[in-house]
Design a protein around this motif. Structure first.
Motif, PDB file in Angstrom:
ATOM      1  N   CYS A  65      -4.840   9.656  -6.049  1.00 11.59           N
ATOM      2  CA  CYS A  65      -4.791   9.154  -7.423  1.00 11.59           C
ATOM      3  C   CYS A  65      -5.990   9.636  -8.237  1.00 11.59           C
ATOM      4  O   CYS A  65      -5.940   9.641  -9.454  1.00 11.59           O
ATOM      5  CB  CYS A  65      -4.759   7.635  -7.404  1.00 11.59           C
ATOM      6  SG  CYS A  65      -6.134   6.989  -6.453  1.00 11.59           S
ATOM      7  N   SER A  74       2.357   3.541  -7.532  1.00 10.76           N
ATOM      8  CA  SER A  74       2.691   4.134  -8.821  1.00 10.76           C
ATOM      9  C   SER A  74       2.615   3.102  -9.949  1.00 10.76           C
ATOM     10  O   SER A  74       2.811   1.907  -9.733  1.00 10.76           O
ATOM     11  CB  SER A  74       4.104   4.719  -8.765  1.00 10.76           C
ATOM     12  OG  SER A  74       5.024   3.679  -8.496  1.00 10.76           O
ATOM     13  N   THR A 102       0.812  -1.220   0.000  1.00 13.16           N
ATOM     14  CA  THR A 102       0.000   0.000   0.000  1.00 13.16           C
ATOM     15  C   THR A 102       0.850   1.275   0.000  1.00 13.16           C
ATOM     16  O   THR A 102       2.009   1.254   0.420  1.00 13.16           O
ATOM     17  CB  THR A 102      -0.931   0.003   1.237  1.00 13.16           C
ATOM     18  OG1 THR A 102      -0.151  -0.282   2.401  1.00 13.16           O
ATOM     19  CG2 THR A 102      -2.026  -1.032   1.111  1.00 13.16           C
ATOM     20  N   GLU A 153       1.387  12.879 -13.601  1.00 10.36           N
ATOM     21  CA  GLU A 153       0.608  13.087 -12.384  1.00 10.36           C
ATOM     22  C   GLU A 153       1.294  14.149 -11.523  1.00 10.36           C
ATOM     23  O   GLU A 153       2.481  14.026 -11.223  1.00 10.36           O
ATOM     24  CB  GLU A 153       0.595  11.742 -11.644  1.00 10.36           C
ATOM     25  CG  GLU A 153      -0.580  11.511 -10.792  1.00 10.36           C
ATOM     26  CD  GLU A 153      -0.541  10.109 -10.152  1.00 10.36           C
ATOM     27  OE1 GLU A 153       0.492   9.422 -10.217  1.00 10.36           O
ATOM     28  OE2 GLU A 153      -1.567   9.719  -9.583  1.00 10.36           O
ATOM     29  N   SER A 196       6.748   2.940   3.625  1.00  9.99           N
ATOM     30  CA  SER A 196       7.744   3.232   4.669  1.00  9.99           C
ATOM     31  C   SER A 196       7.532   4.603   5.312  1.00  9.99           C
ATOM     32  O   SER A 196       7.909   4.806   6.465  1.00  9.99           O
ATOM     33  CB  SER A 196       9.153   3.167   4.083  1.00  9.99           C
ATOM     34  OG  SER A 196       9.412   1.855   3.649  1.00  9.99           O
ATOM     35  N   MET A 235       6.328  -3.276 -12.630  1.00 11.24           N
ATOM     36  CA  MET A 235       7.430  -4.154 -12.236  1.00 11.24           C
ATOM     37  C   MET A 235       6.898  -5.377 -11.463  1.00 11.24           C
ATOM     38  O   MET A 235       7.350  -6.505 -11.668  1.00 11.24           O
ATOM     39  CB  MET A 235       8.376  -3.347 -11.355  1.00 11.24           C
ATOM     40  CG  MET A 235       9.735  -3.906 -11.222  1.00 11.24           C
ATOM     41  SD  MET A 235      10.537  -2.993  -9.927  1.00 11.24           S
ATOM     42  CE  MET A 235       9.511  -3.412  -8.551  1.00 11.24           C
ATOM     43  N   LEU A 292      -3.327   1.893  -9.814  1.00 10.60           N
ATOM     44  CA  LEU A 292      -2.107   2.646 -10.146  1.00 10.60           C
ATOM     45  C   LEU A 292      -2.404   4.137 -10.324  1.00 10.60           C
ATOM     46  O   LEU A 292      -3.404   4.635  -9.840  1.00 10.60           O
ATOM     47  CB  LEU A 292      -1.458   2.021 -11.377  1.00 10.60           C
ATOM     48  CG  LEU A 292      -1.249   0.500 -11.275  1.00 10.60           C
ATOM     49  CD1 LEU A 292      -0.670  -0.064 -12.556  1.00 10.60           C
ATOM     50  CD2 LEU A 292      -0.370   0.151 -10.080  1.00 10.60           C
ATOM     51  N   TRP A 306       1.513   5.689   0.670  1.00  7.96           N
ATOM     52  CA  TRP A 306       1.512   6.582   1.842  1.00  7.96           C
ATOM     53  C   TRP A 306       0.354   7.551   1.835  1.00  7.96           C
ATOM     54  O   TRP A 306       0.101   8.213   2.835  1.00  7.96           O
ATOM     55  CB  TRP A 306       2.831   7.366   1.912  1.00  7.96           C
ATOM     56  CG  TRP A 306       3.176   8.063   0.622  1.00  7.96           C
ATOM     57  CD1 TRP A 306       4.041   7.622  -0.338  1.00  7.96           C
ATOM     58  CD2 TRP A 306       2.646   9.302   0.122  1.00  7.96           C
ATOM     59  NE1 TRP A 306       4.084   8.494  -1.401  1.00  7.96           N
ATOM     60  CE2 TRP A 306       3.233   9.539  -1.141  1.00  7.96           C
ATOM     61  CE3 TRP A 306       1.730  10.238   0.605  1.00  7.96           C
ATOM     62  CZ2 TRP A 306       2.939  10.660  -1.923  1.00  7.96           C
ATOM     63  CZ3 TRP A 306       1.423  11.358  -0.168  1.00  7.96           C
ATOM     64  CH2 TRP A 306       2.026  11.557  -1.411  1.00  7.96           C
TER      65      TRP A 306
HETATM   66  P1  NAP Z   1       4.996   3.824  -4.872  1.00  9.78           P
HETATM   67  O1  NAP Z   1       6.297   4.500  -4.822  1.00  9.78           O
HETATM   68  O2  NAP Z   1       4.681   2.959  -6.019  1.00  9.78           O
HETATM   69  O3  NAP Z   1       4.873   3.028  -3.501  1.00  9.78           O
HETATM   70  C1  NAP Z   1       3.741   2.274  -3.164  1.00  9.78           C
HETATM   71  C2  NAP Z   1       4.152   1.088  -2.326  1.00  9.78           C
HETATM   72  O4  NAP Z   1       5.003   0.248  -3.106  1.00  9.78           O
HETATM   73  C3  NAP Z   1       4.944   1.453  -1.074  1.00  9.78           C
HETATM   74  O5  NAP Z   1       4.589   0.565  -0.036  1.00  9.78           O
HETATM   75  C4  NAP Z   1       6.362   1.215  -1.524  1.00  9.78           C
HETATM   76  O6  NAP Z   1       7.259   0.920  -0.466  1.00  9.78           O
HETATM   77  C5  NAP Z   1       6.179  -0.012  -2.387  1.00  9.78           C
HETATM   78  N1  NAP Z   1       7.292  -0.276  -3.303  1.00  9.78           N
HETATM   79  C6  NAP Z   1       8.161   0.587  -3.854  1.00  9.78           C
HETATM   80  N2  NAP Z   1       9.056  -0.078  -4.605  1.00  9.78           N
HETATM   81  C7  NAP Z   1       8.756  -1.390  -4.522  1.00  9.78           C
HETATM   82  C8  NAP Z   1       9.314  -2.587  -5.052  1.00  9.78           C
HETATM   83  N3  NAP Z   1      10.392  -2.565  -5.814  1.00  9.78           N
HETATM   84  N4  NAP Z   1       8.727  -3.770  -4.749  1.00  9.78           N
HETATM   85  C9  NAP Z   1       7.642  -3.809  -3.960  1.00  9.78           C
HETATM   86  N5  NAP Z   1       7.083  -2.712  -3.403  1.00  9.78           N
HETATM   87  C10 NAP Z   1       7.620  -1.525  -3.698  1.00  9.78           C
HETATM   88  O7  NAP Z   1       3.796   4.868  -4.801  1.00  9.78           O
HETATM   89  P2  NAP Z   1       3.574   6.047  -3.775  1.00  9.78           P
HETATM   90  O8  NAP Z   1       4.431   7.203  -4.142  1.00  9.78           O
HETATM   91  O9  NAP Z   1       3.637   5.539  -2.374  1.00  9.78           O
HETATM   92  O10 NAP Z   1       2.035   6.373  -4.037  1.00  9.78           O
HETATM   93  C11 NAP Z   1       1.639   7.303  -4.980  1.00  9.78           C
HETATM   94  C12 NAP Z   1       1.116   6.605  -6.221  1.00  9.78           C
HETATM   95  O11 NAP Z   1       0.061   5.727  -5.854  1.00  9.78           O
HETATM   96  C13 NAP Z   1       0.519   7.569  -7.198  1.00  9.78           C
HETATM   97  O12 NAP Z   1       0.903   7.222  -8.500  1.00  9.78           O
HETATM   98  C14 NAP Z   1      -0.976   7.359  -7.023  1.00  9.78           C
HETATM   99  O13 NAP Z   1      -1.747   7.704  -8.150  1.00  9.78           O
HETATM  100  C15 NAP Z   1      -1.048   5.903  -6.720  1.00  9.78           C
HETATM  101  N6  NAP Z   1      -2.303   5.583  -6.038  1.00  9.78           N
HETATM  102  C16 NAP Z   1      -3.245   4.900  -6.726  1.00  9.78           C
HETATM  103  C17 NAP Z   1      -4.452   4.616  -6.135  1.00  9.78           C
HETATM  104  C18 NAP Z   1      -5.503   3.873  -6.870  1.00  9.78           C
HETATM  105  O14 NAP Z   1      -6.408   3.368  -6.220  1.00  9.78           O
HETATM  106  N7  NAP Z   1      -5.437   3.734  -8.178  1.00  9.78           N
HETATM  107  C19 NAP Z   1      -4.701   5.024  -4.818  1.00  9.78           C
HETATM  108  C20 NAP Z   1      -3.705   5.726  -4.134  1.00  9.78           C
HETATM  109  C21 NAP Z   1      -2.501   5.996  -4.767  1.00  9.78           C
HETATM  110  P3  NAP Z   1       8.189   2.045   0.213  1.00  9.78           P
HETATM  111  O15 NAP Z   1       7.254   3.035   0.811  1.00  9.78           O
HETATM  112  O16 NAP Z   1       8.941   1.272   1.225  1.00  9.78           O
HETATM  113  O17 NAP Z   1       9.027   2.620  -0.867  1.00  9.78           O
END
Ligand code: NAP
Length: 485
Positions: free
Chosen positions: A289, A234, A154, A386, A183, A240, A256, A156
């Motif tokens: 998002c 993201s 999930t 975005e 994190s 990935m 996403l 942040w």
């Molecule tokens: P993110 O960087 O993709 O991180 C999301 C989660 O993925 C975090 O728990 C992160 O861990 C983890 N993560 C990062 N790299 C990873 C890897 N290599 N393997 C497994 N997990 C990994 O996204 P964010 O910046 O937190 O969130 C913003 C994004 O989420 C935006 O693009 C937004 O549009 C999207 N979002 C979409 C929705 C929807 O329902 N469509 C809802 C909310 C948000 P760490 O924190 O430890 O890096």
């Protein structure tokens, strides 16, 4: 204040019913984005801890899958009540680590509880089918079974409610879970562990690990015991995870990124459109998002809309989420502020005009002024990317066809909004927009009763609605023969 939150602020991981530290003893600092000060630590777990969490979930699955739907429904109802009984404490914890206003945090906790209640109800409706058989001596049944261990990752921006949409259906279906919260905001995720314990969800059914995203993610993708990955975050990380989990052919649900358009036609109710625009743009400081990324406004109403939007943006009270009356908290970190500044600089260099805001807020840190830019053009960065911040770019258009084409000109397809007073146009535009969710004369549309999710590169699967349970169930066809009929 910490008095209230302390019982839920777990600085440990939950594996097989035990609160534990990382094998290495290493931790990650968690800070309050409103002050930049450290509020605590969480374990920096990796592959080994994740593997143990998966194995615990698999062990727990052997018995949890046999519980009745009614039993699971009752557990989820208890969980709903526990969340609501502790709404204030959970909201404070959320604001402390995430920054959003207390009003929004309470709303998010309420939404988490509402999803849990919805899935408590849906648990009892995971119907199969009895299909008319083509054979006289055989019967055809279709049943649905829990997929097994699921892994939930999930983000942040909604650290509580994004998890509720995953744990709710998982537990309703009879699955067990390994959860990895973001994190920067791990405590709201870890709090679910305390809540699950409190209501008697058996040990090992919900496991929570924090730490190295790459290591935890790799173990989740490669481990054959994990049958499904549900991810919100993201598009880059989502792609990935799809690639990596292909090696073990897992089910995947992906929520996403978005690039939501907000269309205002000449025949719209202007005040209603501005009110919807404020809600759809500045909620969570623009870090959702489904937040509007691009406003497209028809020429006849354009100037008035920009003026009113700028006025309403200036009136928003910015400050620490814990202070009374605050409507916009800080951004998650200074990197997010720099990204917003990059969007503004790019727009200004290409002829955009800052109508209100435009710079860091006098409060300093990661606070930013709610900003409106007019004269937006399609070569500006926010047409494709975005923003994830409190910046509202306004484009001008002339015809309905042009507006729909501009709105669809993106690889994303999550949420979109439009305002019109013309019923025929409402249907034409709604049918023309390639998005998973459409708000017509509404700026906030999320609810547990409806399927939330996107098309195109915004994702796969749906959360909420009766569809929200589907991805946690396998379909089994049973042919009963030799009936001698
Ligand atoms: P993110 O960087 O993709 O991180 C999301 C989660 O993925 C975090 O728990 C992160 O861990 C983890 N993560 C990062 N790299 C990873 C890897 N290599 N393997 C497994 N997990 C990994 O996204 P964010 O910046 O937190 O969130 C913003 C994004 O989420 C935006 O693009 C937004 O549009 C999207 N979002 C979409 C929705 C929807 O329902 N469509 C809802 C909310 C948000 P760490 O924190 O430890 O890096």
């Amino acid at each position: 204040m910490l008095q209230k939150t302390s019982q839920f602020m777990k600085q440990a991981n939950l594996i097989n019913g035990e609160w534990v530290q990382a094998d290495s003893g290493q931790t990650i600092d968690v800070t309050n984005p409103a002050t930049g000060l450290k509020i605590g630590t969480v374990p920096k777990a990796g592959k080994a801890e994740t593997r143990r969490a998966i194995e615990a979930a698999q062990q727990a699955f052997l018995s949890f899958r046999k519980t009745s739907a009614l039993e699971r429904s009752k557990l989820l109802r208890k969980l709903h009540d526990a969340i609501m009984d502790n709404q204030d404490a959970l909201a404070e914890l959320l604001t402390l680590e995430q920054g959003k206003s207390l009003t929004e945090s309470k709303g998010e906790i309420g939404s988490s509880a509402a999803y849990v209640l919805w899935f408590a109800e849906e648990a009892r409706r995971a119907y199969g089918d009895v299909v008319p058989s083509p054979w006289t001596d055989r019967r055809v049944l279709v049943t649905r079974e829990p997929v097994g261990v699921i892994a939930a990752i999930t983000p942040w921006n909604f650290p509580s409610s994004m998890l509720s949409r995953k744990l709710g259906p998982a537990l309703a279906a009879g699955c067990t879970a390994v959860v990895k919260p973001a994190s920067q905001t791990p405590y709201s995720g870890l709090a679910w562990g305390a809540l699950c314990e409190e209501v008697g969800i058996p040990r090992g059914v919900v496991n929570i690990v924090t730490g190295s995203a790459g290591e935890i993610g790799d173990e989740i993708c490669a481990n054959p015991l994990v049958k499904k990955i549900t991810f919100t975050g993201s598009t880059e990380v989502g792609k990935m995870l799809i690639q990596k989990s292909a090696s073990t052919v897992k089910k995947v649900s992906m929520e996403l990124g978005g690039n939501a358009p907000f269309l205002v036609f000449d025949d719209a109710d202007l005040d209603r459109a501005v009110q919807g625009a404020i809600a759809a743009k500045y909620r969570n400081s623009g870090q959702t998002c489904v937040c509007t990324n691009r406003f497209f406004v028809q020429a006849g109403i354009h100037d008035k809309f920009v003026e009113k939007l700028a006025e309403a943006s200036k009136a928003l009270k910015v400050g620490s989420g814990l202070d009374a009356g605050v409507q916009q908290g800080p951004l998650i970190d200074v990197k997010a502020v720099e990204k917003v500044e990059e969007f503004i600089a790019d727009a200004k260099a290409k002829g955009g005009k800052v109508v209100s805001g435009g710079k860091r807020h006098a409060l300093g840190g990661s606070f930013f002024e709610p900003t409106v830019i007019s004269g937006a053009t399609t070569d500006m960065m926010f047409m494709k990317e975005e923003i994830f911040g409190p910046l509202a770019p306004v484009f001008k258009f002339d015809t309905e066809e042009e507006a729909v084409a501009l709105a669809n000109d993106t690889e994303f397809g999550l949420a979109c909004y439009f305002y019109t007073g013309d019923l025929g146009r409402a249907f034409r535009v709604m049918e023309g927009l390639k998005y998973g969710m459409v708000g017509v004369n509404e700026g906030i549309i999320t609810t547990p009763e409806a399927p939330f999710g996107g098309v195109k590169e915004s994702g796969l699967g749906r959360e909420g609605g009766h569809q929200g349970l589907d991805d946690y169930l396998d379909t089994k066809y049973v042919c009963i023969g030799g009936l001698g009929l």
